[in-house]
Each structure stands twice: as structure tokens, then as C-alpha cells.
Write a protein that holds these residues in place. Structure first.
Motif, PDB file in Angstrom:
ATOM      1  N   ILE A 104      49.346  43.296  53.344  1.00  0.00           N
ATOM      2  CA  ILE A 104      49.729  42.258  52.390  1.00  0.00           C
ATOM      3  C   ILE A 104      48.499  41.552  51.839  1.00  0.00           C
ATOM      4  O   ILE A 104      48.454  41.183  50.657  1.00  0.00           O
ATOM      5  CB  ILE A 104      50.696  41.264  53.060  1.00  0.00           C
ATOM      6  CG1 ILE A 104      52.025  41.963  53.350  1.00  0.00           C
ATOM      7  CG2 ILE A 104      50.937  40.033  52.179  1.00  0.00           C
ATOM      8  CD1 ILE A 104      52.941  41.202  54.256  1.00  0.00           C
ATOM      9  N   SER A 105      47.471  41.394  52.673  1.00  0.00           N
ATOM     10  CA  SER A 105      46.252  40.707  52.215  1.00  0.00           C
ATOM     11  C   SER A 105      45.471  41.532  51.200  1.00  0.00           C
ATOM     12  O   SER A 105      44.644  40.988  50.456  1.00  0.00           O
ATOM     13  CB  SER A 105      45.353  40.398  53.423  1.00  0.00           C
ATOM     14  OG  SER A 105      44.805  41.589  53.972  1.00  0.00           O
ATOM     15  N   LEU A 106      45.721  42.837  51.158  1.00  0.00           N
ATOM     16  CA  LEU A 106      45.000  43.703  50.231  1.00  0.00           C
ATOM     17  C   LEU A 106      45.522  43.607  48.801  1.00  0.00           C
ATOM     18  O   LEU A 106      44.863  44.058  47.866  1.00  0.00           O
ATOM     19  CB  LEU A 106      45.091  45.166  50.707  1.00  0.00           C
ATOM     20  CG  LEU A 106      44.392  45.498  52.032  1.00  0.00           C
ATOM     21  CD1 LEU A 106      44.666  46.954  52.419  1.00  0.00           C
ATOM     22  CD2 LEU A 106      42.896  45.255  51.930  1.00  0.00           C
ATOM     23  N   PHE A 107      46.717  43.025  48.616  1.00  0.00           N
ATOM     24  CA  PHE A 107      47.335  42.962  47.303  1.00  0.00           C
ATOM     25  C   PHE A 107      47.250  41.553  46.733  1.00  0.00           C
ATOM     26  O   PHE A 107      47.371  40.572  47.474  1.00  0.00           O
ATOM     27  CB  PHE A 107      48.814  43.371  47.385  1.00  0.00           C
ATOM     28  CG  PHE A 107      49.045  44.846  47.546  1.00  0.00           C
ATOM     29  CD1 PHE A 107      49.528  45.595  46.491  1.00  0.00           C
ATOM     30  CD2 PHE A 107      48.773  45.492  48.750  1.00  0.00           C
ATOM     31  CE1 PHE A 107      49.747  46.956  46.636  1.00  0.00           C
ATOM     32  CE2 PHE A 107      48.987  46.839  48.911  1.00  0.00           C
ATOM     33  CZ  PHE A 107      49.478  47.583  47.852  1.00  0.00           C
ATOM     34  N   PRO A 108      47.075  41.419  45.421  1.00  0.00           N
ATOM     35  CA  PRO A 108      47.174  40.098  44.788  1.00  0.00           C
ATOM     36  C   PRO A 108      48.580  39.531  44.984  1.00  0.00           C
ATOM     37  O   PRO A 108      49.544  40.279  45.165  1.00  0.00           O
ATOM     38  CB  PRO A 108      46.899  40.389  43.306  1.00  0.00           C
ATOM     39  CG  PRO A 108      46.194  41.704  43.287  1.00  0.00           C
ATOM     40  CD  PRO A 108      46.735  42.469  44.457  1.00  0.00           C
ATOM     41  N   GLU A 109      48.705  38.211  44.942  1.00  0.00           N
ATOM     42  CA  GLU A 109      49.991  37.574  45.215  1.00  0.00           C
ATOM     43  C   GLU A 109      51.096  38.048  44.283  1.00  0.00           C
ATOM     44  O   GLU A 109      52.253  38.168  44.684  1.00  0.00           O
ATOM     45  CB  GLU A 109      49.850  36.054  45.121  1.00  0.00           C
ATOM     46  CG  GLU A 109      49.110  35.434  46.298  1.00  0.00           C
ATOM     47  CD  GLU A 109      49.129  33.919  46.246  1.00  0.00           C
ATOM     48  OE1 GLU A 109      49.610  33.359  45.227  1.00  0.00           O
ATOM     49  OE2 GLU A 109      48.649  33.287  47.209  1.00  0.00           O
ATOM     50  N   LYS A 110      50.769  38.350  43.032  1.00  0.00           N
ATOM     51  CA  LYS A 110      51.814  38.744  42.084  1.00  0.00           C
ATOM     52  C   LYS A 110      52.416  40.103  42.434  1.00  0.00           C
ATOM     53  O   LYS A 110      53.470  40.474  41.919  1.00  0.00           O
ATOM     54  CB  LYS A 110      51.278  38.746  40.653  1.00  0.00           C
ATOM     55  CG  LYS A 110      50.165  39.758  40.393  1.00  0.00           C
ATOM     56  CD  LYS A 110      49.735  39.688  38.919  1.00  0.00           C
ATOM     57  CE  LYS A 110      48.623  40.685  38.614  1.00  0.00           C
ATOM     58  NZ  LYS A 110      48.240  40.629  37.176  1.00  0.00           N
ATOM     59  N   TYR A 111      51.744  40.852  43.310  1.00  0.00           N
ATOM     60  CA  TYR A 111      52.265  42.147  43.760  1.00  0.00           C
ATOM     61  C   TYR A 111      52.756  42.067  45.204  1.00  0.00           C
ATOM     62  O   TYR A 111      52.771  43.068  45.925  1.00  0.00           O
ATOM     63  CB  TYR A 111      51.197  43.227  43.629  1.00  0.00           C
ATOM     64  CG  TYR A 111      50.740  43.474  42.213  1.00  0.00           C
ATOM     65  CD1 TYR A 111      51.649  43.894  41.235  1.00  0.00           C
ATOM     66  CD2 TYR A 111      49.415  43.281  41.840  1.00  0.00           C
ATOM     67  CE1 TYR A 111      51.236  44.116  39.931  1.00  0.00           C
ATOM     68  CE2 TYR A 111      48.995  43.500  40.541  1.00  0.00           C
ATOM     69  CZ  TYR A 111      49.910  43.913  39.585  1.00  0.00           C
ATOM     70  OH  TYR A 111      49.510  44.123  38.294  1.00  0.00           O
ATOM     71  N   ALA A 112      53.158  40.879  45.625  1.00  0.00           N
ATOM     72  CA  ALA A 112      53.560  40.657  47.015  1.00  0.00           C
ATOM     73  C   ALA A 112      54.716  41.570  47.428  1.00  0.00           C
ATOM     74  O   ALA A 112      54.755  42.070  48.555  1.00  0.00           O
ATOM     75  CB  ALA A 112      53.945  39.200  47.222  1.00  0.00           C
ATOM     76  N   MET A 113      55.682  41.778  46.527  1.00  0.00           N
ATOM     77  CA  MET A 113      56.828  42.622  46.861  1.00  0.00           C
ATOM     78  C   MET A 113      56.386  44.042  47.201  1.00  0.00           C
ATOM     79  O   MET A 113      56.890  44.659  48.140  1.00  0.00           O
ATOM     80  CB  MET A 113      57.825  42.655  45.703  1.00  0.00           C
ATOM     81  CG  MET A 113      58.578  41.366  45.477  1.00  0.00           C
ATOM     82  SD  MET A 113      59.891  41.601  44.267  1.00  0.00           S
ATOM     83  CE  MET A 113      58.964  42.176  42.837  1.00  0.00           C
TER      84      MET A 113
END
Length: 462
Positions: A104-113
Motif C-alpha cells: 500500500i505504501s508503494l502506491f499514491p493515495e489516489k490509487y489506494a483501491m
């Protein structure tokens, strides 16, 4: 015996299994064995072994059922058992949480899903769906509060990612069984590679579609009851393993099996070194992954806690073995009584139509999942019916296996234990469960069969 009667006998035996599972709430293992007995009786398989005029011995009902169970356990018993123990170690050491947090930390927040769905996909390769959900739902709830989005987004994403991996990627029992000699008889490495490649594509497309739909249909007042799992309910060891150590037990079997498949594809069976052939055998590779997981558990949790984890895992392993072995018995009876040859003869007339054959496989898996609520029962029944088709179709049997498995992914509701796990842990009402778990996995299943059909047709061209 006529083909028509053989097919009718199969339908009646499947109907018996369905009624026992749905109406009487009978364990699927018992229901599958009883269905196998009925199929044998209807198709005049002898009760006991009998010697024919030419001196050959025709196996009786009990022998066929026992051989089917034994053959299945010989083929994949140890890999399934080791996979269950491995998953328990990864979960109890907190390694699954480490993997989830890192992904989850590898993705920007807007791609959280997408991050949570991919974390669910990775975790469900060794870990059962319900454990994956328990690990990810607190993280998902915290993320959604931070992003000011409704929880329906993240629950759907977890259901999609975890459901796809649990359905398509070994060492989960069903995809582990699919390439075995008892079903479609092809290289396990191909099943792993196909499951991962198709699975990742399905996750990306399905999460996007579900997110767009949930935005329009979610109603917190009707779909949520506020009684789900709380973040502080998670119980983790004080000392957690590193990300690399957490992932290592999962990737060791996958890398070994894929390496053998790649070498074999490049130079043939003779090109595979003896040491690689030994280490990549599914029992050995899964044992190595389990041993690594055990060593990590001893270091993180101590010897006593590690022994407790191993013992805990065996509680669920027993039922998995019974259901899997019973599926082998049902499959063996389908072959022994001539139903398999009858289906092969029927499908040979349309074997040139790849799209139709794959959709038939998908539809059967989907129908059995809706009727029984069990993805395991649906997959085993569908693969037992379609296994004889693999020899008469032009495309690789992995596509047939994927279609059967993907159909069993199609989301169910009240008769599906996974539905209630997701609904209750998320604090949803019935409608919330339908809009997330059921809808999410239904979308993934439809996306999956479209991808499978397209790629299978392309493979026929080249």
C-alpha cells in the motif's frame, strides 16, 4: 449404455450433491461421495470388483471411490497441507501485515483501491480468503477515512483481489488441482504463470469498474450498520519480520516451479537439470517454502508459538483434504462409468469453437457456485465434467482450466460463507455485502472469461 442416459445420470448425481449441500447443509465432502455412489449405481458400475471374461478386473463402486480419493491425495495432498501451514505461519508472524503495509505504501493515495486489491491478491496466494480479509480490512478502513471515501470502495477491492488469487493461483487447492493428471494434465508452472498474469489484469480492470459503479449505488444509511471489525482488534507480535523475509516463503515455491517450466519450454524435458527437477517438484518446493516460513516464525514468535501455529493450521487442513479427495472420487466415477467419454463425444462436435467451449466451462462453474455457494465444490464439479474435453480442443488446456475456475469466482450471497465474513466484518447490511463482495467478484469473473476467450483465440492464430 446410451449417451443420453449417461448425461441424465450425471445431472441426477449433481442434483443430489446440490440438494444435500443447500437444503440439508451437508458437508460437501459427504455430498460429493454420495453423488459419486449414485452416479455409479445409475450407470451400473458393480458394487464389488468383478472379473470379466477376458480376465481383466472391473473395479466396483468402493474401489473407484477409494482410488479417486487416494489418487488425488497422492498427487496434491502434501502440497495442499504444506500450503496451509505456510499460510498460517505468514499470518501469525505478522508477515502478511508487513506485505500489506508495504504494498500500500508503494502506491499514491489516489490509487489506494488498487494497492489494497493487489495486496489482497498477493496475500491470498498462500493465505485463506477470510484471513486475508481480516488483515486488510482495518488498513482499508483507515485509508478510506483518510481519503474521505465510503468503505464500499475498499471492501470491493479486497474481495476482488483476494478472490481472484484464491481462485486462480496455486497453491490454493483448486488451481493446484487443475493441471494435475486427475484433471487437465499440464505443467503446474504454466498454471502459476497464467493465474498470476490473468489475475493481475483482472484485478486492475475489475477494481476500476467496481469503483465506478459503487460511486453511484452506495448508500451508507441502507448499506452500513456500523458494527464491523475495529482496527484495535488486530493482534500482532511485538517484533515483525522484514518485507523480504515475509515474502520469501511465498515466492520460493513459485520461483522454483516457474524456473523448471521456463527451462523445459526453452530446451525440452531433457534440458532440465536433475537438481532443478527435484527442487521444483510441487511437494518439495512447497516443503521448502514451509520450512523457511517456519524458521522465520521461530525467530519472530518463538518455538512454542510456532508449534501452536502449525497445530492450528491442521484444523482447517483436515476439511480441505476431505473435500478435495471427495472431488477426486467424484471425478474418478465420472471416468469409470463412461460419462467422461460421453461428454467428450458430445463436445467434439463443437470443439473447433473455442469461444463456445470456454463459455460452457465458465457457465457451469458460475451456475454451480450460485447453487452451492462453494467455490471449491463448483470448481471440482466443473473440472470433473470438462476434463475429457481437453484432448479434443485446439487450444492449450490451461485456458479450459482457467474458464472452469473463473466461473466459480462469480459472487454468491446467502449460501456463501465468504459473503457473510465480508458483510459482518465490514459492518454491512445485506445490501452492502451484495454491492461489494457479490458484485465485485461477479465483475471479476466476467472480466476474466472475456480475457481468457480473447487470449485463447489469439493463441489459436499463432
Amino acid at each position: 449404455m446410451s449417451t443420453s442416459w449417461l448425461i441424465i445420470a450425471l445431472i441426477l448425481s449433481i442434483a443430489l450433491v446440490v440438494v444435500f449441500c443447500t437444503k440439508l447443509k451437508m458437508n460437501p465432502a459427504i455430498a460429493l461421495v454420495l453423488g459419486a455412489f449414485l452416479l455409479g449405481v445409475l450407470t451400473k458400475v458393480p458394487f464389488l470388483n468383478e472379473t470379466l471374461e477376458d480376465g481383466t478386473v472391473r473395479n466396483g463402486l468402493v474401489t473407484v471411490i477409494n482410488n479417486g480419493f487416494g489418487g488425488m491425495m497422492t498427487s496434491i495432498g502434501f502440497p495442499i497441507g504444506f500450503g496451509i501451514i505456510l499460510g498460517q505461519f505468514v499470518s501469525d508472524t505478522g508477515g502478511a501485515n508487513v506485505i500489506a503495509d508495504k504494498m500500500i505504501s508503494l502506491f499514491p493515495e489516489k490509487y489506494a483501491m488498487y494497492a489494497v486489491a493487489l495486496a489482497g491478491f498477493i496475500l491470498s496466494i498462500p493465505v485463506f480468503f477470510d484471513v486475508t480479509f481480516v488483515i486488510l480490512i482495518p488498513i482499508g478502513v483507515a485509508l478510506m477515512k483518510k481519503l474521505n471515501k465510503n468503505i464500499g470502495y475498499i471492501v470491493g477491492a479486497i474481495s476482488i483481489g483476494a478472490g481472484i488469487a484464491h481462485t486462480l493461483v496455486p497453491p490454493t487447492p483448486n488451481p493446484l488441482l487443475a493441471p494435475s493428471a486427475e484433471y487437465f494434465n499440464f505443467d503446474l508452472g504454466i498454471m502459476i504463470a497464467a493465474g498470476i498474469l490473468f489475475g493481475v489484469a483482472m484485478v486492475a480492470i475489475s477494481v476500476a469498474i467496481h469503483g465506478a459503479i459503487i460511486k453511484k449505488i452506495w448508500n451508507p444509511e441502507k448499506d452500513e450498520n456500523g458494527q464491523g471489525l475495529k482496527v484495535d482488534e488486530m493482534n500482532l507480535p511485538e517484533k515483525l519480520p522484514s518485507f523480504g523475509a515475509s515474502l520469501l516463503p511465498i515466492i520460493i515455491p513459485i520461483i522454483l516451479i516457474l524456473a523448471q517450466s521456463i527451462v523445459k519450454a526453452a530446451g525440452g524435458d531433457e534440458s532440465v537439470p536433475a537438481w532443478l527437477a527435484f527442487l521444483s517438484e510441487k511437494t518439495v518446493s512447497m516443503l521448502l517454502g514451509t520450512l523457511v516460513a517456519m524458521l522465520i516464525s521461530i525467530k519472530v514468535c518463538g518455538l512454542s508459538a510456532t508449534e501452536k501455529s502449525a497445530s492450528e493450521s491442521l484444523k482447517s487442513a483436515g476439511m480441505v483434504f476431505l473435500i478435495t479427495g471427495a472431488g477426486g472420487s467424484f471425478s474418478a466415477m465420472i471416468s469409470a462409468c463412461g460419462v467422461s467419454d460421453a461428454i467428450k463425444g458430445l463436445v467434439s462436435n463443437v470443439s473447433g469453437n473455442a469461444v463456445l467451449v470456454l463459455f460452457i466451462s465458465w457457465f457451469l462453474g458460475m451456475a454451480f457456485r450460485q447453487i452451492t455457494g462453494s467455490g471449491t465444490t463448483a470448481s471440482l464439479t466443473t473440472m470433473a465434467i470438462m476434463k475429457s474435453v481437453a484432448s479434443v480442443v485446439a487450444f492449450h488446456p490451461v485456458f479450459l482450466a482457467l474458464a472452469c475456475l473463473d466461473g466459480a469466482l462469480f459472487g454468491a450471497t446467502v449460501n456463501d460463507s465468504g459473503f457473510w465474513i465480508v458483510t459482518n466484518m465490514s459492518g454491512f447490511n445485506f445490501t452492502g455485502g451484495v454491492k461489494t463482495y457479490t458484485l465485485g467478484q461477479a465483475i471479476a469473473s466476467v472480466v476474466g472469461i472475456i480475457l481468457i476467450v480473447v487470449v485463447a483465440c489469439i493463441s489459436l492464430i499463432f
